[in-house]
Design a protein around this motif. Sequence first.
Motif, PDB file in Angstrom:
ATOM      1  N   LYS A   1       0.855  -1.191   0.000  1.00  0.00           N
ATOM      2  CA  LYS A   1       0.000   0.000   0.000  1.00  0.00           C
ATOM      3  C   LYS A   1       0.885   1.232   0.000  1.00  0.00           C
ATOM      4  N   GLY A   2       0.786   2.029  -1.051  1.00  0.00           N
ATOM      5  CA  GLY A   2       1.732   3.101  -1.317  1.00  0.00           C
ATOM      6  C   GLY A   2       1.692   4.252  -0.335  1.00  0.00           C
ATOM      7  N   VAL A   3       2.679   5.130  -0.468  1.00  0.00           N
ATOM      8  CA  VAL A   3       2.825   6.335   0.340  1.00  0.00           C
ATOM      9  C   VAL A   3       2.704   6.013   1.834  1.00  0.00           C
ATOM     10  N   SER A   4       3.575   5.116   2.265  1.00  0.00           N
ATOM     11  CA  SER A   4       3.813   4.854   3.694  1.00  0.00           C
ATOM     12  C   SER A   4       2.714   4.109   4.441  1.00  0.00           C
ATOM     13  N   ALA A   5       1.726   3.536   3.737  1.00  0.00           N
ATOM     14  CA  ALA A   5       0.729   2.724   4.433  1.00  0.00           C
ATOM     15  C   ALA A   5       1.234   1.296   4.641  1.00  0.00           C
ATOM     16  N   THR A   6       2.265   0.901   3.899  1.00  0.00           N
ATOM     17  CA  THR A   6       2.997  -0.336   4.174  1.00  0.00           C
ATOM     18  C   THR A   6       4.464   0.054   4.274  1.00  0.00           C
ATOM     19  N   ASN A   7       5.159  -0.441   5.268  1.00  0.00           N
ATOM     20  CA  ASN A   7       6.589  -0.124   5.347  1.00  0.00           C
ATOM     21  C   ASN A   7       7.387  -1.334   5.817  1.00  0.00           C
ATOM     22  N   HIS A   8       8.616  -1.101   6.199  1.00  0.00           N
ATOM     23  CA  HIS A   8       9.508  -2.197   6.584  1.00  0.00           C
ATOM     24  C   HIS A   8       8.985  -2.996   7.770  1.00  0.00           C
ATOM     25  N   ALA A   9       8.347  -2.309   8.722  1.00  0.00           N
ATOM     26  CA  ALA A   9       7.917  -2.985   9.952  1.00  0.00           C
ATOM     27  C   ALA A   9       6.859  -4.038   9.652  1.00  0.00           C
ATOM     28  N   SER A  10       5.869  -3.670   8.838  1.00  0.00           N
ATOM     29  CA  SER A  10       4.798  -4.619   8.533  1.00  0.00           C
ATOM     30  C   SER A  10       5.268  -5.688   7.552  1.00  0.00           C
ATOM     31  N   SER A  11       6.003  -5.293   6.521  1.00  0.00           N
ATOM     32  CA  SER A  11       6.422  -6.272   5.510  1.00  0.00           C
ATOM     33  C   SER A  11       7.504  -7.202   6.034  1.00  0.00           C
TER      34      SER A  11
ATOM     35  N   GLN B   1      13.722   1.207   3.210  1.00  0.00           N
ATOM     36  CA  GLN B   1      12.645   0.314   3.653  1.00  0.00           C
ATOM     37  C   GLN B   1      12.981  -1.146   3.371  1.00  0.00           C
ATOM     38  N   VAL B   2      13.548  -1.415   2.201  1.00  0.00           N
ATOM     39  CA  VAL B   2      13.904  -2.800   1.861  1.00  0.00           C
ATOM     40  C   VAL B   2      14.954  -3.335   2.833  1.00  0.00           C
ATOM     41  N   ARG B   3      15.978  -2.546   3.104  1.00  0.00           N
ATOM     42  CA  ARG B   3      17.045  -2.995   4.004  1.00  0.00           C
ATOM     43  C   ARG B   3      16.505  -3.309   5.402  1.00  0.00           C
ATOM     44  N   ARG B   4      15.646  -2.424   5.893  1.00  0.00           N
ATOM     45  CA  ARG B   4      15.082  -2.637   7.233  1.00  0.00           C
ATOM     46  C   ARG B   4      14.152  -3.852   7.254  1.00  0.00           C
ATOM     47  N   ALA B   5      13.360  -4.026   6.201  1.00  0.00           N
ATOM     48  CA  ALA B   5      12.444  -5.171   6.129  1.00  0.00           C
ATOM     49  C   ALA B   5      13.218  -6.480   6.092  1.00  0.00           C
ATOM     50  N   HIS B   6      14.294  -6.498   5.316  1.00  0.00           N
ATOM     51  CA  HIS B   6      15.116  -7.699   5.194  1.00  0.00           C
ATOM     52  C   HIS B   6      15.709  -8.092   6.546  1.00  0.00           C
ATOM     53  N   GLU B   7      16.113  -7.089   7.283  1.00  0.00           N
ATOM     54  CA  GLU B   7      16.688  -7.342   8.605  1.00  0.00           C
ATOM     55  C   GLU B   7      15.654  -7.945   9.553  1.00  0.00           C
ATOM     56  N   ILE B   8      14.445  -7.396   9.532  1.00  0.00           N
ATOM     57  CA  ILE B   8      13.373  -7.893  10.396  1.00  0.00           C
ATOM     58  C   ILE B   8      12.985  -9.322  10.008  1.00  0.00           C
ATOM     59  N   ALA B   9      12.982  -9.609   8.705  1.00  0.00           N
ATOM     60  CA  ALA B   9      12.566 -10.933   8.219  1.00  0.00           C
ATOM     61  C   ALA B   9      13.493 -12.033   8.729  1.00  0.00           C
ATOM     62  N   GLY B  10      14.737 -11.712   8.953  1.00  0.00           N
ATOM     63  CA  GLY B  10      15.673 -12.671   9.533  1.00  0.00           C
ATOM     64  C   GLY B  10      15.851 -13.937   8.714  1.00  0.00           C
ATOM     65  N   GLY B  11      15.817 -13.791   7.395  1.00  0.00           N
ATOM     66  CA  GLY B  11      16.044 -14.959   6.536  1.00  0.00           C
ATOM     67  C   GLY B  11      14.819 -15.818   6.314  1.00  0.00           C
ATOM     68  N   LYS B  12      13.671 -15.413   6.834  1.00  0.00           N
ATOM     69  CA  LYS B  12      12.433 -16.178   6.642  1.00  0.00           C
ATOM     70  C   LYS B  12      11.571 -15.517   5.571  1.00  0.00           C
ATOM     71  N   GLY B  13      10.637 -16.301   5.025  1.00  0.00           N
ATOM     72  CA  GLY B  13       9.702 -15.762   4.040  1.00  0.00           C
ATOM     73  C   GLY B  13      10.411 -15.109   2.876  1.00  0.00           C
TER      74      GLY B  13
END
Length: 468
Positions: A24-34, A88-100
């Motif tokens: 969801k564009g313009v900050s309605a989806t970000n690294h934390a949720s994804s 956002q991608v870098r932060r999301a990747h870090e949160i994902a921890g290699g899963k999904g």
Amino acid sequence: MSFKGLTPIVYGGREVWPVIEGGKGVSATNHASSGAWAAAGGIGTVSAVNADSYDAEGKIVPQLYEQMTRKERHEQLVRYAIDGGIEQVRRAHEIAGGKGAININVLWEMGGAQEVLEGILSETSDLVTGVTCGAGMPYKLADIAQKHNVHYLPIVSSGRAFGALWKRSYSKVPDLMAAVVYEDPWLAGGHNGLSNAEDPLKPEDPYPRVKTLRDMMRKEGIADTVPIVMAGGVWALKDWNDWIDNPELGAIAFQFGTRPLLTEESPIPQGWKDALRDLEPGDVLLHKFSPTGFYSSAVRTRFLKSLEARSQRQIPYSRVEAGEHTVQLDVGVKGKNFWVAPKDRERARAWHAAGFTEALKTPDDTVVFVEPEERATIREDQAACMGCLSHCSFSSWKDHDDYTTGRLADPRSFCIQKTLQDIAHGDPVEDNLMFAGHAAYRFKQDPFYSNGFTPTVKELVERILTGE
């Protein structure tokens, strides 16, 4: 335990659940949720549409445009978009921890879409598994994916649209097409791919439309193991029981756009989350006020109702006396070259008497009547255009060639960048565009959300996998 027949799929070299977070564009989806969605074993989607970036203290960098020309402001917008998308991608990747898996989502009709997508992928292609892209006909998506060695997932609303994309482009890069997203044009939130041949007031059953899409994919030699992702109106997997493990449809995955808005990790402000809990059936309107020219679905807030009312205060005119245009408009306009029907002049006089004293010309030889304050806001927003779309009907901006659509700026529309930034960063929801899918009323009905409960993304994904 997962819902009947639902099994993991292999995507990007690892097993993931076939449940995808809608971008969801313009900050309605970000690294934390994804990132959290991927960590839960699904496919999280970072929105690459004017994503937020952060300063050294971790605070969101305000996207300000102080340049003199639209072209310069557009160049600034592209820089913001690339920087934010990478972050956002870098932060999301870090949160994902290699899963999904982490996908990114772009709208092809956003300003500088190709430049933004290439800019983000040039720095993050090793972190991104795939790119979802719709809102237009993204012919160059396959080439960009091939260049950066990522998968691509085109978003279409009909088999016909997919056929055109496949023949012109995707057939040349078939191996990287990870899935085809079918976005229901009557049920999805945000911008929808409703064609001129389809009636916005007559929703069609998605099953035969998706079956037609699969038939077309088979005809082109695309394996049944390439999933079709059902998007739009998806709430609970139990509602799609007949779709799962159905040989007629082949592999099916599901995209959830609206439900992830109401989670602990969702970045939208609390006021927006609270408003989602009170929606009733019919509160989401499929409308055509967007400056993209596409239909889109949003909650009927005060903002959207004011756009409806504005278009209702509209009359056609001619520059010379012709047909039923036999009298001159004498309120709201300067000059005498506004010929209208007598009944329309009476309506205009009534609007004028009610305070709607300013008449603004539209590109369709009509005038709309607005209050002076409303006129000032419209003109101010048009002048401040930062070129967020490839073509904008509201400001007449175009992101290439001579930078103008050549049409009169349309006062019946609005600055979409302004309102989406405002609602995402805490301004009142009633005064802004609040995108939502047509199943959003189910927040109020679903016992999962009773007593004000807000799940984490992990809890939501676990709930979805039970079928509920």
